[in-house]
Design a protein around this motif. Structure first.
Motif, PDB file in Angstrom:
ATOM      1  N   ARG A   1      70.405 -58.576  34.081  1.00 15.61           N
ATOM      2  CA  ARG A   1      70.299 -57.362  34.285  1.00 15.61           C
ATOM      3  C   ARG A   1      68.479 -57.244  34.392  1.00 15.61           C
ATOM      4  NH1 ARG A   1      74.847 -55.238  32.004  1.00 15.61           N
ATOM      5  NH2 ARG A   1      73.757 -54.995  29.710  1.00 15.61           N
TER       6      ARG A   1
ATOM      7  N   TYR B   1      78.504 -65.297  27.255  1.00 13.23           N
ATOM      8  CA  TYR B   1      78.936 -64.528  28.471  1.00 13.23           C
ATOM      9  C   TYR B   1      78.475 -63.185  27.901  1.00 13.23           C
ATOM     10  CZ  TYR B   1      82.314 -61.797  31.468  1.00 13.23           C
ATOM     11  OH  TYR B   1      82.207 -61.443  33.146  1.00 13.23           O
ATOM     12  N   ARG B   2      78.334 -62.533  27.449  1.00 19.10           N
ATOM     13  CA  ARG B   2      77.700 -60.945  27.633  1.00 19.10           C
ATOM     14  C   ARG B   2      75.889 -61.566  27.464  1.00 19.10           C
ATOM     15  NH1 ARG B   2      80.617 -57.566  28.849  1.00 19.10           N
ATOM     16  NH2 ARG B   2      82.040 -56.625  27.455  1.00 19.10           N
TER      17      ARG B   2
ATOM     18  N   GLN C   1      74.848 -61.579  31.000  1.00 29.30           N
ATOM     19  CA  GLN C   1      74.825 -59.934  31.746  1.00 29.30           C
ATOM     20  C   GLN C   1      73.531 -59.799  31.623  1.00 29.30           C
ATOM     21  OE1 GLN C   1      78.461 -59.116  29.963  1.00 29.30           O
ATOM     22  NE2 GLN C   1      79.069 -59.242  32.083  1.00 29.30           N
TER      23      GLN C   1
END
Ligand SMILES: [Zn+2]
Ligand SMILES: [Zn+2]
Length: 348
Positions: free
Chosen positions: A309, A301-302, A305
């Motif tokens: 970005r 999940y991280r 992200q």
């Protein structure tokens, strides 16, 4: 359908096979492969040095760095066309305490299995199946860069553990040294920069894409010997597995530093005094040296992200070669300027 398969433990056994459609027992979600990243683990398995075939079988489908498009979601909640990445590890059957709480990356029994590595077919095939709870949706806008999710999870976990260890005392880290500018090192540097650290990357290469990629992040690239850099890093993310380099990074690290080992398989260099002096340093400098491997769902999940970005043109330069399944052998061989090589099964 096509699949790259190997006989684990046997050198030179890798081939592009014609295999049956994926077994429904592997999961309710049917996925069309888009791309599969290749790393040192795949080369080790193809070289007969690592890996386990599924029980009762001789050959294993290779590949653990996946990206695919959902063909049939089954009862999963995914939509047809969603881009997904498969989680690599499955909990041990007992399960141990770590696997029971979903932290199979920390499996304490050793009885886990891994797609494309240990006892379960991987993702280097035209189609693959996966259990809904082990598939992670990635932004379709990421395109082929979604294939970088799995290596990113390894680094996300490393950073998570560094932060956890850092809470043992008052700690205000600023300088990060990453040793090795391969995919893991560069992704570790990316996360360090995203966290606002002063990031330095050390690698032997003096030309090729690595120095430019580091500069493009806003980090500093070095190729001089580590003792001559004048750095006292608070955090070292070690991505080479080379013992003398690990020893030297412990020597230059600041008191209270955290040194995270992610690389294995460096050459064995006999130096009888090294362990003793390393242990003395560890005591007198209060430093922590720890190892990390694999990742659990939280890290996927991280990692999504982190990639969302990141600058797309930077990610694009990480993938230095794309080959078709027929050229899988070229993908398993490392060229000097390679960072991440992917086998492309279908166009997005
Ligand atoms: Zn890998
Ligand atoms: Zn376990």
């Amino acid at each position: 359908m096509r699949a790259v398969t190997v006989v684990p433990g046997s050198t030179g056994s890798a081939r592009l096979d014609d295999v049956a459609e994926p077994d429904a027992a592997l999961g309710a979600v049917l996925v069309e492969a888009l791309a599969v990243g290749v790393c040192g683990t795949d080369a080790e398995i193809a070289g007969g040095l690592y890996g386990w075939a599924p029980p009762g079988r001789e050959r294993l489908v290779l590949g653990h760095e996946s990206l695919g498009r959902v063909l049939d979601p089954g009862p999963s909640g995914f939509a047809v066309g969603d881009h997904v990445v498969g989680i690599v590890r499955r909990p041990c059957p007992s399960p141990c305490a770590n696997c029971a709480v979903g932290e199979w990356d920390m499996c304490s029994s050793g009885g886990y299995s891994e797609r494309g590595i240990k006892q379960v077919d991987g993702f280097m095939s035209d189609r693959w199946r996966i259990e809904p709870e082990y598939a992670v949706r990635v932004d379709r806008d990421l395109g082929i860069f979604g294939v970088l999710l799995e290596p990113t999870t390894v680094v996300v976990k490393a950073w998570e553990h560094i932060a956890a260890i850092g809470r043992r005392t008052f700690w205000d880290p600023s300088t990060v040294l990453v040793t090795g500018a391969g995919p893991i090192g560069l992704l570790a540097a990316l996360i360090g920069v995203q966290q606002g650290a002063d990031v330095h990357v050390l690698d032997r290469a003096t030309s090729g894409p690595k120095p430019e990629l580091v500069k493009a992040l806003g980090a500093t690239y070095h190729s001089d010997p580590i003792r001559e850099l004048g750095l006292a890093p608070d955090i070292v993310v070690e991505c080479t597995g080379v013992a003398p380099l690990i020893r030297a990074s412990a020597e230059v690290a600041a008191p209270g530093a955290i040194i995270c080992l992610t690389g294995v398989g460096g050459p064995i260099v006999p130096d009888a005094s090294a362990p003793t002096t390393l242990l003395t340093d560890a005591v007198l400098k209060n430093f922590v040296l720890f190892g990390t491997v694999n990742a659990n769902r939280r890290h996927y999940y991280r990692a999504a992200q982190v990639l969302a970005r990141a600058d797309r043109s930077w990610l694009e330069r990480l993938i230095t070669r794309r080959v078709g399944p027929e050229e899988f052998e070229q993908a398993l061989e490392r060229a000097p300027d390679d960072i991440k090589v992917v086998i492309e099964f279908a166009r997005e």
